[in-house]
Design a protein around this motif. Structure first.
Motif, PDB file in Angstrom:
ATOM      1  N   PHE A 126       0.788  -1.484  -0.268  1.00 40.07           N
ATOM      2  CA  PHE A 126       0.157  -0.138   0.082  1.00 40.07           C
ATOM      3  C   PHE A 126       0.840   1.046   0.292  1.00 40.07           C
ATOM      4  CE2 PHE A 126      -3.080  -3.581   1.620  1.00 40.07           C
ATOM      5  CZ  PHE A 126      -3.989  -2.657   1.331  1.00 40.07           C
ATOM      6  N   VAL A 127       0.668   2.456  -1.204  1.00 38.28           N
ATOM      7  CA  VAL A 127       1.072   3.450  -0.772  1.00 38.28           C
ATOM      8  C   VAL A 127       0.379   4.362  -0.812  1.00 38.28           C
ATOM      9  CG1 VAL A 127       3.331   2.305  -2.113  1.00 38.28           C
ATOM     10  CG2 VAL A 127       1.427   3.496  -3.162  1.00 38.28           C
ATOM     11  N   ARG A 128       0.873   5.594  -0.155  1.00 38.13           N
ATOM     12  CA  ARG A 128       0.119   7.239  -0.207  1.00 38.13           C
ATOM     13  C   ARG A 128       0.945   7.826  -1.396  1.00 38.13           C
ATOM     14  NH1 ARG A 128       0.128   8.308   4.129  1.00 38.13           N
ATOM     15  NH2 ARG A 128      -2.219   7.505   4.849  1.00 38.13           N
ATOM     16  N   VAL A 129       0.870   8.788  -2.398  1.00 40.96           N
ATOM     17  CA  VAL A 129       1.228   9.437  -3.222  1.00 40.96           C
ATOM     18  C   VAL A 129       0.953  10.457  -1.951  1.00 40.96           C
ATOM     19  CG1 VAL A 129       1.686  10.638  -5.361  1.00 40.96           C
ATOM     20  CG2 VAL A 129       0.296   8.471  -5.071  1.00 40.96           C
ATOM     21  N   LEU A 130       2.503  11.627  -2.135  1.00 42.37           N
ATOM     22  CA  LEU A 130       3.231  12.625  -1.359  1.00 42.37           C
ATOM     23  C   LEU A 130       3.348  13.609  -2.606  1.00 42.37           C
ATOM     24  CD1 LEU A 130       5.791  11.040   0.938  1.00 42.37           C
ATOM     25  CD2 LEU A 130       3.498  11.656   1.208  1.00 42.37           C
ATOM     26  N   ALA A 131       3.960  13.324  -3.889  1.00 34.92           N
ATOM     27  CA  ALA A 131       3.561  14.676  -5.006  1.00 34.92           C
ATOM     28  C   ALA A 131       3.423  14.338  -6.107  1.00 34.92           C
ATOM     29  CB  ALA A 131       4.650  14.950  -5.449  1.00 34.92           C
ATOM     30  N   ASP A 132       2.283  15.043  -6.844  1.00 28.03           N
ATOM     31  CA  ASP A 132       1.775  15.289  -8.256  1.00 28.03           C
ATOM     32  C   ASP A 132       2.927  14.226  -9.057  1.00 28.03           C
ATOM     33  OD1 ASP A 132      -0.656  16.045  -7.785  1.00 28.03           O
ATOM     34  OD2 ASP A 132       0.065  17.991  -8.263  1.00 28.03           O
ATOM     35  N   CYS A 133       2.592  13.310  -9.500  1.00 26.60           N
ATOM     36  CA  CYS A 133       3.671  12.068  -9.904  1.00 26.60           C
ATOM     37  C   CYS A 133       3.028  12.139 -11.414  1.00 26.60           C
ATOM     38  CB  CYS A 133       3.546  10.906  -9.506  1.00 26.60           C
ATOM     39  SG  CYS A 133       5.157  10.302  -8.528  1.00 26.60           S
ATOM     40  N   GLY A 134       2.042  12.723 -12.378  1.00 22.33           N
ATOM     41  CA  GLY A 134       1.580  12.842 -13.042  1.00 22.33           C
ATOM     42  C   GLY A 134       1.285  11.088 -14.264  1.00 22.33           C
ATOM     43  N   GLN A 135       0.714  10.926 -15.339  1.00 22.14           N
ATOM     44  CA  GLN A 135       0.938   9.660 -15.507  1.00 22.14           C
ATOM     45  C   GLN A 135       2.222   8.307 -15.467  1.00 22.14           C
ATOM     46  OE1 GLN A 135      -1.643   8.430 -17.249  1.00 22.14           O
ATOM     47  NE2 GLN A 135      -3.150  10.408 -16.743  1.00 22.14           N
ATOM     48  N   VAL A 136       1.861   7.335 -14.993  1.00 26.16           N
ATOM     49  CA  VAL A 136       2.720   6.522 -14.901  1.00 26.16           C
ATOM     50  C   VAL A 136       2.073   4.998 -15.380  1.00 26.16           C
ATOM     51  CG1 VAL A 136       3.856   5.072 -13.468  1.00 26.16           C
ATOM     52  CG2 VAL A 136       3.212   7.727 -12.645  1.00 26.16           C
ATOM     53  N   ALA A 137       3.509   4.521 -16.066  1.00 25.23           N
ATOM     54  CA  ALA A 137       2.390   3.064 -16.958  1.00 25.23           C
ATOM     55  C   ALA A 137       2.729   1.874 -15.875  1.00 25.23           C
ATOM     56  CB  ALA A 137       3.374   2.986 -18.053  1.00 25.23           C
ATOM     57  N   MET A 138       1.347   1.433 -15.294  1.00 23.28           N
ATOM     58  CA  MET A 138       1.448   0.317 -14.931  1.00 23.28           C
ATOM     59  C   MET A 138       1.811  -1.462 -15.241  1.00 23.28           C
ATOM     60  SD  MET A 138       0.814   1.857 -12.274  1.00 23.28           S
ATOM     61  CE  MET A 138      -0.505   0.406 -11.442  1.00 23.28           C
TER      62      MET A 138
END
Length: 241
Positions: free
Chosen positions: A194-206
């Protein structure tokens, strides 16, 4: 960040941030002159480092500067407790500082203990990887070498010396047929976290082909394979929970 065959995520774009929020990167100031807000920030950073270390399947970078600041904080609080006035108000202040000191000691011990437990579990894989050795403190490096030597000697004396010659290795199942050191465990980088995003990362490929993308925005919570977010975690764009 490119994605490999193991399913790692590849960052397509990042918002124009100089760096994600990270109080641990603030310039160092002596604890004796730091504000209560800065001290609380160090304890919060240590708590986050402890959670990251506890949840991540692999050993993370040692937070040496943060550990040093918290150790200085503990010494400072101990001095304040010793010098507290013997008055009702002084006793109240002493109790409040004692609680803060207890919390700091607990977090520091929990963080270091968690790292040692993981170091014992993945001792061989760490010792065989120069990049992993760079993630250790000097004390942890020495501990890993001593632990491997003592554990290996104990296993040899108790068990392996009574086995056929080809089965006496502490690193391989068969000293001649095994091409790799396949006895000692290695971290499962494909474990889900489980992760929480701390700052906008934009589009990330999964996925490796980049057909499935997710836009990671500040405050988002998600579950994903650890391998895919290793770099984002290291650069402090994410926090494990």
């Amino acid at each position: 960040m490119e994605e490999d065959a193991g399913g790692a995520m590849r960052r397509l774009s990042l918002s124009p941030l100089t760096a994600p929020r990270n109080n641990s990167q603030l310039p160092f100031t002596p604890v004796a002159a730091s504000t209560e807000r800065e001290r609380s920030s160090d304890l919060l950073d240590l708590r986050n480092a402890y959670v990251n270390e506890k949840v991540a399947p692999e050993l993370l970078d040692y937070q040496g500067d943060l550990v040093t600041r918290v150790e200085e904080l503990i010494k400072h609080q101990e001095t304040l407790l010793a010098d507290a006035e013997q008055t009702p108000v002084g006793e109240l202040v002493r109790l409040m500082r004692a609680q803060s000191l207890t919390r700091a000691r607990y977090l520091l011990r929990a963080y270091l203990r968690t790292r040692l437990l993981k170091l014992e579990r993945f001792c061989v894989s760490v010792l065989n990887d120069p990049a992993k050795l760079d993630q250790l403190s000097p004390a942890e490096n020495q501990y890993a070498q001593d632990y491997f030597y003592e554990e290996g000697r104990g296993v040899k004396e108790a068990v392996l010396q009574h086995m056929p010659e080809n089965f006496q290795s502490v690193l391989k199942q068969h000293s001649k047929l095994s091409l790799e050191k396949d006895i000692m465990p290695a971290p499962n980088l494909d474990a889900y976290v489980f992760v929480r995003v701390l700052a906008d990362c934009g589009q990330v490929a999964m996925d490796a082909a980049g057909d499935e993308t997710v836009e990671l925005s500040e405050g988002d919570l998600l579950v994903t394979r650890y391998r895919g977010i290793r770099d984002l975690l290291r650069d402090k764009w994410l926090q494990l929970v």
